[in-house]
Design an enzyme around this catalytic site. Structure first.
Site: not given
Ligand SMILES: C[S@@+](CC[C@H](N)C(=O)[O-])C[C@H]1O[C@@H](n2cnc3c(N)ncnc32)[C@H](O)[C@@H]1O
Length: 340
Positions: A39, A53, A231, A244
């Site tokens: 995030s 998150c 993000s 996000h």
């Molecule tokens: C946007 S990121 C983190 C933000 C979080 N979902 C929020 O609501 O604040 C979450 C998405 O990225 C993907 N993703 C891929 N690699 C990641 C990583 N190294 N760390 C966090 N999320 C990752 C996850 O599968 C998910 O679909």
């Protein structure tokens, strides 16, 4: 410069405590905005906002932050913690094992001069009877588990001079959306093995999905995860916004948060409508934090419901309003789309 004097290694200590890291950053004369692996982080001279998150331990940042603030000669005047319901509550580590545990953790570590304290859980409005300061209509289909809003606030006594009219017209809106439209969610998946940077693909997603049109005058910092996920943060003068996206089917989720002026329809109604049209979720929760009184907060809630009305058949509308001592007002509403 206040908190902006913290150098990167000091910020890293804070983020290490939470268990996340910086993937991209921008800043302007007013504040710095960091996209994190989990995030976002915003650092103003007198305010820091951390949003995380998954199974991160957000509250573990607080002791480290308080210690850094103390080193800079800054005294904390307000602490606010908000979250929805955990989608996988049993997976959460201490102190996030329950809201009660989170509150006890904060009560233990916050300084005594933050003496105006309140914790509450605001349930989905369609599933409860009206509270004294709210109106609500009934719905046959309650929103899912992710739609209770948890708020903890601790403040010191406000001084007259702090209550300026400009701060009382500002709001922060936090929108949580689940069950995103499948076709639109596909816009947040990368092409397999494209070999391109997260920043480059993130910029393309910002343009292709319409996210770049939410506030055309803002500077955007965006990042596409691999194989999916997105993000972004924006900086626009002293105001931030952040999105996000978790696009995976079965637990798709998007969040939007921004600061705006209650006097400006563009900031609240237009942003809400644009965000909802980008994701077309089945359920939405909208929490608005302001420094206005209960009646004005009711009017904010009515504006949110009215903005969604032309966007489809939403049910379960209603609002709950909570006052926090020396900490402003929060309105919370949940909406379910009837097509789903
Ligand atoms: C946007 S990121 C983190 C933000 C979080 N979902 C929020 O609501 O604040 C979450 C998405 O990225 C993907 N993703 C891929 N690699 C990641 C990583 N190294 N760390 C966090 N999320 C990752 C996850 O599968 C998910 O679909």
């Amino acid at each position: 410069m206040g908190l902006r004097r913290l150098d990167f290694s000091e910020l890293k200590q804070v983020l290490d405590a939470v268990q996340c890291s910086v993937v991209s950053a921008i800043g302007n004369a007013h504040f710095d905005a960091y996209v994190l692996s989990e995030s976002s982080l915003f650092v103003y001279p007198k305010k820091m906002i951390i949003k995380t998150c998954g199974t991160t331990q957000l509250l573990k940042s607080v002791p480290c932050l308080l210690s850094h603030a103390d080193d800079l000669g800054l005294a904390v005047t307000r602490c606010r913690y908000t979250r929805g319901s955990f989608i996988f509550p049993k997976a959460q580590p201490f102190p996030h094992t329950s809201f009660r545990e989170e509150v006890m953790y904060l009560e233990d570590i916050l300084p005594a001069h933050l003496c105006f304290r309140k914790a509450c859980i605001m349930p989905p409005t369609c599933c409860t009877s009206s509270s004294s300061s709210s109106s609500s209509s009934s719905s046959s289909k309650p929103p899912g588990h992710s739609h209770s809003w948890h708020v903890y606030s601790a403040s010191h006594a406000p001084e007259e001079s702090e209550e300026s009219s400009s701060s009382s017209s500002l709001f922060t809106v936090e929108i949580c959306m689940t069950e995103l439209d499948r076709g639109l969610a596909r816009g947040f998946f990368r092409r397999r093995g494209d070999g391109r940077s997260g920043d480059a693909v993130g910029s393309e997603m910002t343009a292709a999905t319409g996210i770049g049109r939410i506030d055309k005058d803002a500077i955007v910092c965006d990042y596409a995860f691999d194989p999916c996920g997105y993000s972004m943060n924006t900086v626009h003068g002293a105001r931030y916004s952040t999105i996000h996206v978790t696009p995976e089917e079965g637990y798709s989720y998007a969040s939007f948060e921004c600061v705006g002026s209650l006097h400006n329809r563009k900031d609240l109604e237009q942003s809400l409508q644009r965000v909802v049209s980008i994701f077309r979720p089945a359920t939405i929760s909208v929490a608005v934090s302001t420094d206005v009184d209960g009646d004005a907060a009711d009017r904010v809630a009515a504006r949110v419901a009215a903005a969604l009305k032309p966007m489809g058949p939403w049910t379960g509308n209603g609002a709950r309003v909570e006052d926090f001592p020396a900490g402003g007002t929060v309105t919370f509403q949940t909406f379910t789309h009837r097509r789903k």
